[in-house]
Design a protein around this motif. Structure first.
Motif, mmCIF file in Angstrom:
data_model
loop_
_atom_site.group_PDB
_atom_site.id
_atom_site.type_symbol
_atom_site.label_atom_id
_atom_site.label_comp_id
_atom_site.label_asym_id
_atom_site.label_seq_id
_atom_site.Cartn_x
_atom_site.Cartn_y
_atom_site.Cartn_z
ATOM 1 N N GLY A 1 6.983 6.518 4.089
ATOM 2 C CA GLY A 1 5.677 6.187 4.637
ATOM 3 C C GLY A 1 4.837 7.384 5.011
ATOM 4 O O GLY A 1 3.853 7.252 5.749
ATOM 5 N N VAL A 2 5.197 8.573 4.527
ATOM 6 C CA VAL A 2 4.473 9.803 4.875
ATOM 7 C C VAL A 2 3.361 10.046 3.860
ATOM 8 O O VAL A 2 3.579 9.969 2.650
ATOM 9 C CB VAL A 2 5.434 11.011 4.899
ATOM 10 N N CYS A 3 2.156 10.339 4.352
ATOM 11 C CA CYS A 3 1.002 10.530 3.467
ATOM 12 C C CYS A 3 0.550 11.983 3.374
ATOM 13 O O CYS A 3 -0.357 12.299 2.602
ATOM 14 C CB CYS A 3 -0.172 9.665 3.925
ATOM 15 N N LEU B 1 10.295 0.794 -1.543
ATOM 16 C CA LEU B 1 10.266 2.206 -1.940
ATOM 17 C C LEU B 1 11.594 2.900 -1.689
ATOM 18 O O LEU B 1 11.859 3.974 -2.247
ATOM 19 C CB LEU B 1 9.152 2.938 -1.187
ATOM 20 N N TRP B 2 12.451 2.325 -0.848
ATOM 21 C CA TRP B 2 13.776 2.897 -0.631
ATOM 22 C C TRP B 2 14.561 2.972 -1.941
ATOM 23 O O TRP B 2 15.425 3.830 -2.097
ATOM 24 C CB TRP B 2 14.552 2.057 0.385
ATOM 25 N N LEU B 3 14.275 2.067 -2.855
ATOM 26 C CA LEU B 3 15.011 2.033 -4.116
ATOM 27 C C LEU B 3 14.877 3.336 -4.892
ATOM 28 O O LEU B 3 15.747 3.686 -5.691
ATOM 29 C CB LEU B 3 14.499 0.863 -4.979
ATOM 30 N N PHE B 4 13.811 4.092 -4.664
ATOM 31 C CA PHE B 4 13.546 5.304 -5.423
ATOM 32 C C PHE B 4 14.016 6.566 -4.699
ATOM 33 O O PHE B 4 13.645 7.674 -5.083
ATOM 34 C CB PHE B 4 12.046 5.399 -5.735
ATOM 35 N N GLY C 1 -1.880 6.545 9.185
ATOM 36 C CA GLY C 1 -0.633 6.666 8.445
ATOM 37 C C GLY C 1 0.270 7.723 9.052
ATOM 38 O O GLY C 1 -0.075 8.403 10.031
ATOM 39 N N ASN C 2 1.449 7.861 8.467
ATOM 40 C CA ASN C 2 2.428 8.820 8.962
ATOM 41 C C ASN C 2 2.200 10.191 8.321
ATOM 42 O O ASN C 2 1.894 10.289 7.132
ATOM 43 C CB ASN C 2 3.847 8.349 8.639
ATOM 44 N N VAL C 3 2.362 11.232 9.118
ATOM 45 C CA VAL C 3 2.275 12.598 8.608
ATOM 46 C C VAL C 3 3.503 13.367 9.074
ATOM 47 O O VAL C 3 4.102 13.050 10.112
ATOM 48 C CB VAL C 3 0.996 13.327 9.075
ATOM 49 N N LEU C 4 3.887 14.363 8.282
ATOM 50 C CA LEU C 4 5.011 15.218 8.626
ATOM 51 C C LEU C 4 4.460 16.490 9.253
ATOM 52 O O LEU C 4 3.656 17.191 8.644
ATOM 53 C CB LEU C 4 5.819 15.552 7.372
ATOM 54 N N ALA D 1 0.843 -1.195 0.000
ATOM 55 C CA ALA D 1 0.000 0.000 0.000
ATOM 56 C C ALA D 1 0.878 1.246 0.000
ATOM 57 O O ALA D 1 1.657 1.461 0.933
ATOM 58 C CB ALA D 1 -0.913 0.016 1.223
ATOM 59 N N ILE D 2 0.787 2.029 -1.083
ATOM 60 C CA ILE D 2 1.503 3.288 -1.149
ATOM 61 C C ILE D 2 0.777 4.290 -0.254
ATOM 62 O O ILE D 2 -0.450 4.382 -0.292
ATOM 63 C CB ILE D 2 1.554 3.821 -2.599
ATOM 64 N N PRO D 3 1.518 5.047 0.574
ATOM 65 C CA PRO D 3 0.848 6.007 1.463
ATOM 66 C C PRO D 3 -0.024 6.984 0.684
ATOM 67 O O PRO D 3 0.412 7.584 -0.289
ATOM 68 C CB PRO D 3 2.030 6.741 2.125
ATOM 69 N N ARG D 4 -1.261 7.119 1.087
ATOM 70 C CA ARG D 4 -2.189 8.053 0.452
ATOM 71 C C ARG D 4 -2.716 9.046 1.489
ATOM 72 O O ARG D 4 -2.718 8.755 2.680
ATOM 73 C CB ARG D 4 -3.376 7.294 -0.181
#
Length: 675
Positions: A153-155, A314-317, A99-102, A66-69
């Motif tokens: 992981g930030v949405c 996702l670290w690869l990007f 999810g994670n938020v900044l 699941a990509i963070p949305r």
């Protein structure tokens, strides 16, 4: 058909990486690359099937994740959660139920209640503020913060108005946070503020306390890797720990006991990709040495990459992951042959660090060029001089923390030694300001060119003549394709400058309309990014057609860049104060030309028709309208509010993203988001 004798972990990791790329980018391209990899490296059909399964696993690992949305509605929100490791100076990541938020707080000065103490890692807090989701980048050359945040992981982001403390960490997390806090307290006690900012940068990779000019000096010297905890830091830390523990147990057991300490140090740094990579590599090698299986460094590197990508593909990007692993690969695979060459003409103590510096630079140049649009030419030389001092600094810092627990006098001695090393590094960094053209770049290149570059490096390492010949041909073909692509007639209308700035180019010659001002008359910050991204060294001409503040406001800033050869002024521009200032700033420089008669140069024909600039390059025609009195007839592209019959009509103010038009045999609006 096995052409290369490779450890199995190499093709397995490569197949997994290609699978991840296939899930995010163009599936067909990376599926073909995977098939080629299998044909060249699989010793048996069974091994080939295994590699194919690994490719599918890499594909599924990302595509099923699941990509963070954005999970909160835009606007005012109140959320609760746990602060993740480790808060920055003006922000922190908050783990919530959705999810994670900044969370941005700007240092806490504008928060309600004017909090003097901000949340620390592991704290449970409630945040009130304005939420906004992750935005797609608006220009092809902009940093893709959406993708970077997704990898973490930030949405979304919350601009905090109020922060309330609800609880504190417990258990192991409390121990880690307390240890980091105690270390930071010791740093503040024994170092002055400037030195403390350096120490936190070297020790934790925390750059927020360093001034912008210092960061710029590190980048100019090509030494940003010193501010990212990696193999140098982990290696010295575990070496000190292993030597100390060897007094109480055997060397093998001391080495194994250092493994959890390596991961502890990585946690203290916030578990960044470079620190995790170094800790995983060390643990693999330590276990191998203890069990008598002296595994190669290359196998450890690939195994570490595979382990991290299984956890988070996702670290690869992210640039941090790529730079960390590519730099390590350069040291492992490219520096040994370079060292053998260099030691024939210079002492070994110079040849070794020089080979390491050049090897790292060779292999990471594509990532630096594509991420920052430039790279330092001073890196090998600065590594040769600064790395030994940096190693002594890291050793002094670790010794300082060990001594601080026993003796304040001894801690003061090591702190003084570390301050001396910081002083020396700072002076060396400041010297780079005196070096002209220390930074360079090629501009954005297509993925084929980068692929050909790495294929050429691999071919040179293989030492097989046929493979090297094929790689050279591939590289030459990629360069020719790149040069041909850059020679195409294109129009760029970037998403800055309020629509009063656009560029057109062909055969490597660039022209600009307007000076990219904002409403305050300052140059748009994205302007420099555009120039670096396209590798523009000179702009042949800039057309000043209007007295609008958006059109001429930042003329002085543009002129100081010494980038534009000539400024073409339209006769009849309204003589506003801004325009008079423009004439005053440019006086006596020979930069101005009157745009009264048609201009023909570099294959372009440029002339005025009413309140429009006509740009022709046979057989294509662009019209840039700066007023309502335009009657230029048929065209391929029309830029302006007034409609004229054309194939593409662009009103820049209504475009939410950069517009790129390719005017070749066909006129195409390029979809740069899919590139």
């Amino acid at each position: 058909m096995k052409l290369f004798l490779l450890p199995p972990i190499y093709p397995v990791t490569a197949a997994f990486i290609l699978g991840i790329f296939a899930a995010r980018e163009q599936f067909a391209v990376f599926a073909v690359l995977s098939a080629i990899l299998i044909l060249l490296s699989a010793p048996t059909v069974k091994a080939g099937v295994i590699y194919a399964i690994v490719f599918v696993m890499g594909f599924l690992n990302l595509s099923m994740r699941a990509i963070p949305r954005s999970s909160y509605p835009p606007g005012a929100v109140t959320v609760s959660g746990e602060v993740r490791l480790f808060p920055k100076k003006d922000s922190f990541a908050l783990k919530t139920e959705k999810g994670n938020v900044l969370v941005w707080h700007g240092g806490g000065e504008k928060l309600e209640g004017a909090r003097k103490s901000l949340p620390q890692a592991g704290d449970i807090v409630t945040v009130e503020g304005l939420f906004s989701g992750l935005e797609e980048k608006k220009n092809s050359f902009s940093t893709d913060w959406k993708r970077i945040n997704e990898a973490q992981g930030v949405c979304g982001r919350i601009f905090a108005k109020k922060i309330e403390m609800r609880g504190h960490p417990s258990g192991f997390k409390k121990f880690v946070v307390g240890l980091r806090a105690a270390a930071d307290k010791s740093i503040g006690k024994y170092f002055d503020s400037d030195s403390a900012a350096y120490v936190r940068g070297f020790l934790w990779g925390e750059k927020s306390g360093l001034e912008k000019d210092i960061i710029k000096n590190f980048r100019r010297a090509g030494l940003m890797h010193l501010l990212a905890v990696s193999g140098l830091h982990i290696g010295l830390f575990t070496a000190i720990a292993a030597v100390f523990l060897s007094f109480f147990m055997g060397r093998g057991n001391a080495l194994l006991a250092s493994v959890p300490l390596a991961f502890m140090y990585s946690l203290l740094c916030g578990a960044t990709p470079s620190s995790v990579r170094a800790a995983v590599m060390f643990s693999i090698m330590a276990v191998g040495l203890r069990t008598g299986r002296r595994g190669a460094l290359g196998s450890s590197l690939f195994a570490a990459a595979l382990f991290m990508l299984i956890l988070n593909p996702l670290w690869l990007f992210t640039a941090a992951f790529r730079l960390s692993y590519l730099a390590a690969a350069g040291i492992i695979f490219i520096s040994p042959p370079l060292f053998r060459i260099f030691k024939k003409i210079m002492p070994s103590f110079i040849a070794a660090p020089l080979a390491v510096g050049i090897a790292c630079q060779i292999i990471i140049i594509p990532v630096l060029n594509e991420t920052f649009y430039e790279f330092s030419l001073l890196t090998p030389l600065m590594n040769l001089v600064v790395i030994p001092i940096a190693a002594l600094l890291v050793f002094a810092l670790f010794s300082f923390f060990c001594a601080a627990a026993v003796s304040s006098w001894a801690a003061g001695v090591f702190a003084s030694a570390a301050s001396l090393f910081i002083f020396l590094i700072d002076k060396l960094l400041r010297v780079t300001v005196l070096v002209p053209n220390a930074m360079t770049g090629w501009g954005h290149l297509n993925i084929l060119t980068y692929g050909a570059y790495y294929a050429l490096l691999f071919a040179l390492l293989s030492k097989r003549k046929r493979i090297m010949a094929a790689a050279f041909l591939f590289f030459a073909a990629a360069l020719l394709w790149q040069m041909n692509d850059r020679g195409v007639f294109r129009l760029y209308v970037p998403a800055f400058g309020s629509g009063d700035c656009c560029f057109f180019t062909s055969s490597g010659k660039w022209y600009q309309i307007g000076v990219a001002s904002d409403i305050a008359g300052n140059m748009a910050p994205e302007y420099d990014q555009f120039i670096k991204y396209h590798g523009i060294k000179k702009i042949e001409g800039c057309f000043i057609l209007s007295s609008s503040i958006y059109h001429i406001g930042s003329f002085k800033q543009l002129m100081e860049k010494d980038l534009v050869r000539k400024f073409y002024l339209r006769i009849g521009v309204r003589r506003t104060n801004e325009f008079e200032n423009l004439l005053y700033e440019g006086r006596g420089r020979g930069l101005f030309r009157d745009l009264s008669a048609p201009l023909e140069e570099n294959g372009f024909k440029l002339y005025l028709s009413g309140e429009a600039l006509i740009i022709e390059r046979s057989p294509r025609k662009i019209i840039y309208a700066f007023g309502e009195k335009t009657a230029p007839g048929h065209c391929d592209v029309f830029i302006g509010d007034v409609y004229e019959f054309c194939k593409h009509w662009i009103i820049p103010q209504f475009e939410d993203k950069e517009v790129i038009i390719r005017l070749g045999r066909k006129v195409i609006r390029e979809d740069w988001m899919r590139k």
